[in-house]
Design a protein around this motif. Structure first.
Motif: not given
Length: 78
Positions: A55-78
């Motif tokens: 129940g914790e917030p997911p980690p952030l993408c270190p490049i875009h500072y977006l929450a990482l989804p289950a794929t661990a790749i943010c939408d901007e990096c994909a």
């Protein structure tokens, strides 16, 4: 060996991919010469799943500072 607690941050602290990769290798005792980008995504996916489970917030993408989804790749990096 780097203690696991060394990666536990406080509010607004970040862990770099390199720090995470080094700690994972130290804690597991498994070393690789494979480029980190080829395996760190699977580690991050596990981190995201564990955050959701706790129940914790997911980690952030270190490049875009977006929450990482289950794929661990943010939408901007994909």
């Amino acid at each position: 060996m780097t203690p696991r607690s060394s990666l536990r941050g406080h509010d607004n602290d970040f862990v770099t991919y390199g720090e995470l990769a080094e700690t994972v290798q130290d804690v597991t005792g498994i070393r690789t010469r494979m480029q980190m980008r080829n395996w760190i995504g699977k580690v991050l996916a596990e981190v995201v799943r564990e955050c959701v489970r706790r129940g914790e917030p997911p980690p952030l993408c270190p490049i875009h500072y977006l929450a990482l989804p289950a794929t661990a790749i943010c939408d901007e990096c994909a």
